[in-house]
Write a protein that holds these residues in place. Structure first.
Motif, PDB file in Angstrom:
ATOM      1  N   HIS A  81      -6.593  33.298  13.872  1.00  0.00           N
ATOM      2  CA  HIS A  81      -7.948  33.150  14.358  1.00  0.00           C
ATOM      3  C   HIS A  81      -8.518  34.529  14.679  1.00  0.00           C
ATOM      4  O   HIS A  81      -7.885  35.281  15.418  1.00  0.00           O
ATOM      5  CB  HIS A  81      -7.922  32.299  15.633  1.00  0.00           C
ATOM      6  N   PRO A  82      -9.680  34.922  14.120  1.00  0.00           N
ATOM      7  CA  PRO A  82     -10.502  34.174  13.178  1.00  0.00           C
ATOM      8  C   PRO A  82     -10.087  34.443  11.735  1.00  0.00           C
ATOM      9  O   PRO A  82      -9.475  35.467  11.451  1.00  0.00           O
ATOM     10  CB  PRO A  82     -11.888  34.766  13.439  1.00  0.00           C
ATOM     11  N   ASP A  83     -10.415  33.519  10.862  1.00  0.00           N
ATOM     12  CA  ASP A  83     -10.231  33.743   9.431  1.00  0.00           C
ATOM     13  C   ASP A  83     -11.505  33.295   8.720  1.00  0.00           C
ATOM     14  O   ASP A  83     -12.522  33.062   9.353  1.00  0.00           O
ATOM     15  CB  ASP A  83      -8.983  33.037   8.896  1.00  0.00           C
ATOM     16  N   GLY A  84     -11.467  33.178   7.410  1.00  0.00           N
ATOM     17  CA  GLY A  84     -12.679  32.817   6.688  1.00  0.00           C
ATOM     18  C   GLY A  84     -13.113  31.380   6.870  1.00  0.00           C
ATOM     19  O   GLY A  84     -14.224  31.013   6.501  1.00  0.00           O
ATOM     20  N   THR A  85     -12.242  30.548   7.463  1.00  0.00           N
ATOM     21  CA  THR A  85     -12.554  29.140   7.666  1.00  0.00           C
ATOM     22  C   THR A  85     -12.868  28.838   9.129  1.00  0.00           C
ATOM     23  O   THR A  85     -13.745  28.052   9.437  1.00  0.00           O
ATOM     24  CB  THR A  85     -11.377  28.257   7.205  1.00  0.00           C
ATOM     25  N   TRP A  86     -12.163  29.487  10.026  1.00  0.00           N
ATOM     26  CA  TRP A  86     -12.225  29.142  11.458  1.00  0.00           C
ATOM     27  C   TRP A  86     -12.640  30.365  12.269  1.00  0.00           C
ATOM     28  O   TRP A  86     -11.997  31.397  12.225  1.00  0.00           O
ATOM     29  CB  TRP A  86     -10.844  28.668  11.893  1.00  0.00           C
TER      30      TRP A  86
ATOM     31  N   LEU B 251      -2.574  31.441  15.841  1.00  0.00           N
ATOM     32  CA  LEU B 251      -2.369  30.792  14.543  1.00  0.00           C
ATOM     33  C   LEU B 251      -2.955  29.379  14.532  1.00  0.00           C
ATOM     34  O   LEU B 251      -2.916  28.672  15.544  1.00  0.00           O
ATOM     35  CB  LEU B 251      -0.878  30.748  14.211  1.00  0.00           C
ATOM     36  N   VAL B 252      -3.465  28.988  13.377  1.00  0.00           N
ATOM     37  CA  VAL B 252      -4.110  27.685  13.218  1.00  0.00           C
ATOM     38  C   VAL B 252      -3.338  26.837  12.215  1.00  0.00           C
ATOM     39  O   VAL B 252      -2.366  27.276  11.607  1.00  0.00           O
ATOM     40  CB  VAL B 252      -5.572  27.855  12.757  1.00  0.00           C
ATOM     41  N   HIS B 253      -3.776  25.594  12.037  1.00  0.00           N
ATOM     42  CA  HIS B 253      -3.172  24.678  11.068  1.00  0.00           C
ATOM     43  C   HIS B 253      -3.730  24.941   9.663  1.00  0.00           C
ATOM     44  O   HIS B 253      -4.679  25.719   9.483  1.00  0.00           O
ATOM     45  CB  HIS B 253      -3.459  23.230  11.440  1.00  0.00           C
ATOM     46  N   GLY B 254      -3.183  24.248   8.692  1.00  0.00           N
ATOM     47  CA  GLY B 254      -3.609  24.431   7.306  1.00  0.00           C
ATOM     48  C   GLY B 254      -5.078  24.138   7.075  1.00  0.00           C
ATOM     49  O   GLY B 254      -5.738  24.804   6.274  1.00  0.00           O
ATOM     50  N   ALA B 255      -5.622  23.146   7.770  1.00  0.00           N
ATOM     51  CA  ALA B 255      -7.029  22.778   7.581  1.00  0.00           C
ATOM     52  C   ALA B 255      -7.981  23.877   8.016  1.00  0.00           C
ATOM     53  O   ALA B 255      -9.129  23.924   7.570  1.00  0.00           O
ATOM     54  CB  ALA B 255      -7.331  21.496   8.348  1.00  0.00           C
TER      55      ALA B 255
ATOM     56  N   ALA C  37      -7.014  27.199   7.829  1.00  0.00           N
ATOM     57  CA  ALA C  37      -6.597  28.433   7.167  1.00  0.00           C
ATOM     58  C   ALA C  37      -7.605  28.834   6.092  1.00  0.00           C
ATOM     59  O   ALA C  37      -8.497  28.073   5.721  1.00  0.00           O
ATOM     60  CB  ALA C  37      -5.214  28.249   6.536  1.00  0.00           C
ATOM     61  N   SER C  38      -7.462  30.044   5.593  1.00  0.00           N
ATOM     62  CA  SER C  38      -8.321  30.536   4.520  1.00  0.00           C
ATOM     63  C   SER C  38      -7.459  31.167   3.428  1.00  0.00           C
ATOM     64  O   SER C  38      -6.812  32.190   3.676  1.00  0.00           O
ATOM     65  CB  SER C  38      -9.311  31.562   5.073  1.00  0.00           C
TER      66      SER C  38
END
Length: 207
Positions: free
Chosen positions: A28-33, A163-167, A169-170
């Motif tokens: 966190h952050p990435d291109g999705t979250w 860290l985040v889950h697959g949903a 992720a980017s």
């Protein structure tokens, strides 16, 4: 952290090359979250701990006390991060709960007001002022009655490290995708408490 230092810049460049080879960002952050870190007990809030020096405490009395097997699970899970990433992880026997220099992660055992299928929950108690994604103190609470194990402890620690889950992720990954490692979303995805190569790369890139 001295973000302008040359040594850190060189380290980031080398780490970045390894990170780009993974082709999956799930920090966190990435291109999705990219949600802002806020205080409160919620399964949708993910924050980064404030730096690579992580101090943790395991509740030793009262309602949320960890029993010996639970404490062993936390120690084993955190030893994988200490050994395999750039994080420095130290037990804090005299925890600080407010003001400057708060203990980074407070581990507890017990209920946390979520449905039973939530085995554990990590939340930020004190976002770092002036930042969007950093947290000065996380709470990690995992259900009792034998729920504590190395896999769940490692997963919740990953959330405290951003860290985040697959949903989230980017690019987006399946919730049980192998490359998500310890951050696979369901306890049924794997029996392994290992971090996984992409988890290590993501953490080393952040910190």
């Amino acid at each position: 952290m001295a973000l302008g230092s040359r040594s850190l810049s060189r380290r980031r460049q080398a780490s970045g090359a390894r990170f780009r080879s993974a082709r999956v960002r799930h920090h966190h952050p990435d291109g999705t979250w990219d949600q802002q870190c806020i205080s409160g007990r919620s399964p949708t809030e993910i924050c980064l701990t404030d730096d690579s020096n992580v101090y943790y405490y395991m509740d030793s009395s009262g309602e949320f006390e960890l029993e010996t097997p639970d404490r062993d699970a936390v120690k084993s899970a955190l030893s994988r991060y200490r050994t395999n990433t750039d994080l420095s992880i130290t037990y804090d026997a005299t925890p600080v709960f407010s003001g400057g220099g708060e203990t980074d992660t407070i581990w507890q055992e017990g209920a946390f007001g979520m449905p039973d299928y939530f085995r554990g929950l990590t939340w930020c108690n004190d976002p770092v002022n002036g930042t969007r994604h950093r947290c000065d103190q996380h709470y990690i609470r995992i259900r009792g009655a034998g729920t504590y194990n190395q896999k769940i402890a490692g997963h919740e620690a990953g959330h405290a490290f951003g860290l985040v889950h697959g949903a989230e992720a980017s690019p987006v990954q399946g919730q049980c995708a192998d490359r998500m490692g310890i951050m696979r979303a369901s306890v049924s995805c794997t029996d392994s408490p290992g971090l996984g190569a992409v988890v290590k790369q993501n953490i080393n890139w952040i910190y």
